[in-house]
Design a protein around this motif. Structure first.
Motif, short mmCIF file in Angstrom:
data_model
loop_
_atom_site.label_atom_id
_atom_site.label_comp_id
_atom_site.label_asym_id
_atom_site.label_seq_id
_atom_site.Cartn_x
_atom_site.Cartn_y
_atom_site.Cartn_z
N PHE A 148 27.82 -62.49 71.25
CA PHE A 148 28.69 -61.90 72.26
C PHE A 148 30.02 -62.63 72.40
O PHE A 148 30.86 -62.22 73.19
N LYS A 149 30.21 -63.70 71.66
CA LYS A 149 31.47 -64.44 71.66
C LYS A 149 31.93 -64.63 70.22
O LYS A 149 31.15 -64.56 69.28
N ASP A 150 33.24 -64.88 70.10
CA ASP A 150 33.73 -65.33 68.80
C ASP A 150 33.10 -66.69 68.50
O ASP A 150 32.44 -67.29 69.34
N LEU A 151 33.31 -67.18 67.30
CA LEU A 151 32.70 -68.43 66.84
C LEU A 151 32.91 -69.55 67.86
O LEU A 151 34.01 -69.72 68.38
N THR A 152 31.87 -70.32 68.13
CA THR A 152 31.94 -71.41 69.10
C THR A 152 31.93 -72.76 68.39
O THR A 152 31.60 -72.87 67.21
N GLN A 153 32.25 -73.80 69.14
CA GLN A 153 32.28 -75.14 68.57
C GLN A 153 30.90 -75.55 68.07
O GLN A 153 30.77 -76.24 67.04
N ASP A 154 29.84 -75.16 68.77
CA ASP A 154 28.48 -75.50 68.32
C ASP A 154 28.15 -74.90 66.97
O ASP A 154 27.24 -75.39 66.28
N GLU A 155 28.86 -73.84 66.59
CA GLU A 155 28.58 -73.17 65.32
C GLU A 155 29.46 -73.67 64.18
O GLU A 155 29.48 -73.07 63.11
N THR A 156 30.16 -74.78 64.41
CA THR A 156 30.91 -75.40 63.32
C THR A 156 30.07 -76.48 62.64
O THR A 156 30.60 -77.45 62.10
N ARG A 157 28.77 -76.33 62.72
CA ARG A 157 27.81 -77.13 61.94
C ARG A 157 27.27 -76.23 60.84
O ARG A 157 27.24 -75.00 60.97
N MET A 158 26.80 -76.82 59.74
CA MET A 158 26.44 -76.03 58.58
C MET A 158 25.32 -75.03 58.85
O MET A 158 25.45 -73.83 58.57
N ASP A 159 24.20 -75.48 59.41
CA ASP A 159 23.07 -74.57 59.61
C ASP A 159 23.40 -73.45 60.60
O ASP A 159 23.13 -72.27 60.30
N PRO A 160 23.97 -73.74 61.79
CA PRO A 160 24.30 -72.64 62.70
C PRO A 160 25.31 -71.66 62.11
O PRO A 160 25.20 -70.45 62.33
N PHE A 161 26.31 -72.17 61.37
CA PHE A 161 27.30 -71.26 60.81
C PHE A 161 26.69 -70.37 59.73
O PHE A 161 26.93 -69.15 59.71
N LEU A 162 25.91 -70.95 58.84
CA LEU A 162 25.29 -70.15 57.78
C LEU A 162 24.31 -69.14 58.37
O LEU A 162 24.19 -68.02 57.86
N SER A 163 23.61 -69.53 59.43
CA SER A 163 22.68 -68.59 60.09
C SER A 163 23.45 -67.43 60.71
O SER A 163 23.02 -66.27 60.65
N ARG A 164 24.59 -67.72 61.33
CA ARG A 164 25.42 -66.66 61.90
C ARG A 164 25.91 -65.72 60.81
O ARG A 164 25.88 -64.49 60.98
N ALA A 165 26.37 -66.28 59.70
CA ALA A 165 26.84 -65.46 58.59
C ALA A 165 25.73 -64.56 58.05
O ALA A 165 25.94 -63.37 57.77
N ALA A 166 24.54 -65.12 57.91
CA ALA A 166 23.41 -64.33 57.38
C ALA A 166 23.03 -63.20 58.32
O ALA A 166 22.61 -62.13 57.88
N ALA A 167 23.19 -63.42 59.63
CA ALA A 167 22.83 -62.38 60.60
C ALA A 167 23.87 -61.28 60.66
O ALA A 167 23.54 -60.11 60.88
#
Length: 485
Positions: free
Chosen positions: A405-424
């Motif tokens: 529900f938000k644009d990319l957040t600071q917590d998602e500038t880690r490898m696993d959270p970012f890749l998980s977001r991309a995959a979703a």
């Protein structure tokens, strides 16, 4: 008897002559100021283009390109000692053409034509625009007939095509060949083109505010540490130039514009601000993953944009040995959480996401020779990621349908959270692709992308393949970090 003659009277004839002269006088207008004020419908027209300095623009659009949607101001005056009168402002059309019409007196005139590089999308600021008392954007003199002593009669004034660049001729009656003016004309075409590409993806992919760029920029407060950057708070882009270095290069121009784009599509700009303030740098081993992520993302954006638009080869991802050695830092970076603090580490992650034959890359082990991942020849079917520039940007955007529900957040500038977001979010990038990329960026492991993405693999004997599959004719890819931005 003779009759004496009477003298002939001339009075009737004289009276008739006076009457005729009076009638004629009534039919001829007197040369009064009122009669001299008769107006003409003037029309001043012409067109503007720029002679490209950047090879990428010249190769794509030709040697010269029209300057569209720039502001054009026309001024006129009847004598050299008379002040200029403002006749109005118009904009050029898509072919760089402009026409201004004005009803004014029919006296011959000198004309001056000025341009300004500013619209609702792009604003180009000059070298001294940071001085509070100065205007941010200047009018540049593009044509001035007074400097040539050349008055124009009514009512059509056709200027022809006026070129910005060295081909503009001697800079006596204009500024089109001046260094800063010429560079601003080129910058205008670059950033208007970038806007066109992003708008073509959809409104949500474009800049959310005007792209403001200052060139040239050189701060005396920073000194030798000065480089091009985007202020995360004001969003002004500063393109650096000093006596020793000029960042007027396509890679730097697009890299910095990518920062401006991603800052608008990100929550948590404070990490970028303080890293810039404290270190005057957001490259190499950063204090946190946030600033390193944005550097890697901007580099990846620039590379992918240049590949898609200009056919420039992209880098291959780094192998494990390169990541373990700190990608040239000279200190070990063995763990994924330290790779996340490297802009080069994030560039490698993005390159792996966008490499269309990932399953055939070999990343090796931490004990190998540092360098790029190698392409290996084998037979087998692989599930390959398909992440282009548009899909890369899409990961940054909110997506309520996928639960973001938000644009990319600071917590998602880690490898696993970012890749998980991309995959979703992405249709052409799934969990297996994410797992493969995470694994090859962990120097403690020895697994390869083919272990996650391929079936029936049989390696062909021989040396690894060279070059880059995305652009095989270009030869070996360049090493990242070779340009200053």
């Amino acid at each position: 008897m003779s009759i004496p003659s009477r003298p002939v009277s001339l009075r009737p004839v004289y009276s008739r002559l006076l009457a005729a002269a009076a009638l004629a006088a009534l039919s001829i207008p007197a040369l009064t100021p009122q009669a001299n004020a008769k107006n003409c419908d003037w029309r001043i027209s012409g067109s503007f283009n720029v002679e490209h300095q950047l090879d990428e623009m010249a190769d794509k659009f030709g040697k010269k390109q029209p300057l569209r949607n720039i502001q054009v101001k026309v001024s006129g005056k009847t004598g050299t000692a008379v002040p200029w009168g403002d006749w109005g402002t118009v904009r050029t059309n898509g072919d760089g053409e402009f026409t201004l019409s004005k009803n004014k007196s029919c006296a011959d005139r000198y004309f001056k034509v000025e341009v300004k590089f500013e619209d609702s999308e792009v604003e180009l600021r000059h070298e001294h625009s940071t001085i509070p008392t100065n205007k941010k954007v200047l009018w540049y003199e593009a044509w001035n007939s007074a400097n040539l002593g050349n008055k124009k009669p009514p009512a059509l004034v056709e200027l022809g095509t006026l070129t910005f660049g060295p081909g503009a001729g001697i800079s006596g009656n204009h500024e089109r060949a001046d260094f800063q003016v010429y560079r601003h004309a080129e910058l205008w075409t670059v950033y208007k083109f970038l806007n066109d590409v992003l708008e073509g993806y959809g409104p949500e992919y474009d800049f959310e505010r005007k792209l403001v760029v200052k060139y040239p920029h050189n701060s005396a407060l920073v000194g030798e540490a000065e480089a091009s950057y985007v202020n995360p708070v004001t969003r002004v882009t500063y393109i650096h130039k000093d006596g020793a270095h000029d960042s007027f290069r396509m890679d730097t121009l697009i890299h910095e514009a990518a920062h401006a784009l991603f800052y608008d599509k990100f929550h948590g700009e404070a990490c970028l601000t303080w890293d810039l303030v404290l270190t005057h740098d957001t490259h190499d081993l950063a204090p946190n993953s946030c600033s390193a992520f944005h550097e890697g993302a901007a580099d990846a954006f620039q590379q992918r944009f240049s590949f898609e638009q200009f056919g420039t080869a992209m880098d291959l991802p780094d192998n494990r040995a390169s990541l373990a050695s700190g990608v040239g830092l000279g200190e070990p970076v063995p763990r994924p959480n330290l790779v996340e603090r490297l802009d080069e580490g994030w560039t490698s992650i993005f390159m792996a996401m966008m490499y269309e034959d990932l399953g055939r890359l070999k990343f090796g082990t931490a004990e190998d020779t540092p360098g790029s991942a190698k392409r290996v020849a084998f037979v087998g079917a692989c599930s390959q990621p398909k992440v282009n520039l548009k899909r890369m940007i899409k990961v940054f955007l909110s997506n309520s349908e996928k639960g973001f529900f938000k644009d990319l957040t600071q917590d998602e500038t880690r490898m696993d959270p970012f890749l998980s977001r991309a995959a979703a979010i992405l249709a052409n990038f799934d969990e297996e692709h994410a797992n493969a990329i995470a694994a090859v960026h962990d120097s403690r492991l020895d697994s390869e992308p083919s272990d996650f993405l391929c079936e029936g693999v049989e390696v062909v004997k021989g040396d690894p393949l060279g070059g880059d599959l995305l652009n095989p004719s270009s030869g070996p890819p360049r090493r990242r970090g070779s340009f200053n931005n």
